[in-house]
Motif scaffolding. Structure first.
Motif, PDB file in Angstrom:
ATOM      1  N   ALA A 157       0.667  -1.136   0.013  1.00 52.87           N
ATOM      2  CA  ALA A 157       0.187   0.536   0.157  1.00 52.87           C
ATOM      3  C   ALA A 157       1.093   0.559  -0.087  1.00 52.87           C
ATOM      4  CB  ALA A 157      -0.797  -0.010   1.271  1.00 52.87           C
ATOM      5  N   THR A 198      -3.853   4.530   1.053  1.00 52.08           N
ATOM      6  CA  THR A 198      -4.467   3.955   0.044  1.00 52.08           C
ATOM      7  C   THR A 198      -5.033   2.277   0.206  1.00 52.08           C
ATOM      8  OG1 THR A 198      -2.600   2.862  -1.314  1.00 52.08           O
ATOM      9  CG2 THR A 198      -3.255   5.123  -1.594  1.00 52.08           C
ATOM     10  N   GLY A 199      -3.996   1.583   0.846  1.00 52.29           N
ATOM     11  CA  GLY A 199      -5.013   0.767   0.558  1.00 52.29           C
ATOM     12  C   GLY A 199      -4.298  -0.238  -0.531  1.00 52.29           C
ATOM     13  N   SER A 200      -4.618  -2.289  -0.255  1.00 47.90           N
ATOM     14  CA  SER A 200      -3.952  -2.244  -2.119  1.00 47.90           C
ATOM     15  C   SER A 200      -4.235  -2.192  -3.061  1.00 47.90           C
ATOM     16  CB  SER A 200      -3.368  -3.519  -1.664  1.00 47.90           C
ATOM     17  OG  SER A 200      -4.397  -4.542  -1.118  1.00 47.90           O
ATOM     18  N   LEU A 210       1.406  -4.866   3.534  1.00 54.37           N
ATOM     19  CA  LEU A 210       0.394  -5.000   4.497  1.00 54.37           C
ATOM     20  C   LEU A 210       0.721  -6.656   5.053  1.00 54.37           C
ATOM     21  CD1 LEU A 210      -2.221  -4.590   1.462  1.00 54.37           C
ATOM     22  CD2 LEU A 210      -1.092  -3.316   3.120  1.00 54.37           C
TER      23      LEU A 210
END
Length: 119
Positions: A82, A99-101, A119
């Motif tokens: 991320a 952002t997240g993945s 992550l």
């Protein structure tokens, strides 16, 4: 056999459903403005994936990168990484933006630096 109140509720429910469907169509049309999704991470100087594209090395975990041009939008497709985005240079900001993945969106403000996190 429907009371006037039941008819009014039915009409209101139908209007709400129509508005929701129109909203979904607008969102779908907006989503097509983006470049096609591709694996990796990309920062863009303009909204909706426009402007200068910066390719992010997702294997460079933890290193701070200051951008030559502020980022206004981001796309990331990764199962293991991320981005943390910062409004200041050299990864300075009180609160980084994560952002997240899997993400494809306009950023809430211009970002000047970033780092990759696993992550």
């Amino acid at each position: 056999m429907f009371s006037p109140r039941a008819r009014l509720r039915s009409a209101a429910a139908a209007a709400a459903m129509a508005a929701a469907l129109i909203g979904l169509n607008t969102g779908a049309a907006h989503a097509t403005d983006w470049p096609p999704l591709k694996e990796g991470a990309y920062l863009y100087s303009g909204p909706t994936g426009t402007g200068t594209e910066t390719t992010v090395d997702l294997n460079d975990i933890g290193t701070c990168h200051t951008l030559s041009e502020p980022a206004a939008s981001v796309t990331i497709v990764s199962g293991s990484a991320a981005l943390l985005l910062y409004s200041g240079p050299d990864c300075t900001a009180r609160w980084p933006y994560g952002t997240g993945s899997l993400a494809q969106w306009d950023l809430p403000w211009e970002m000047l630096s970033y780092r990759v996190v696993s992550l």
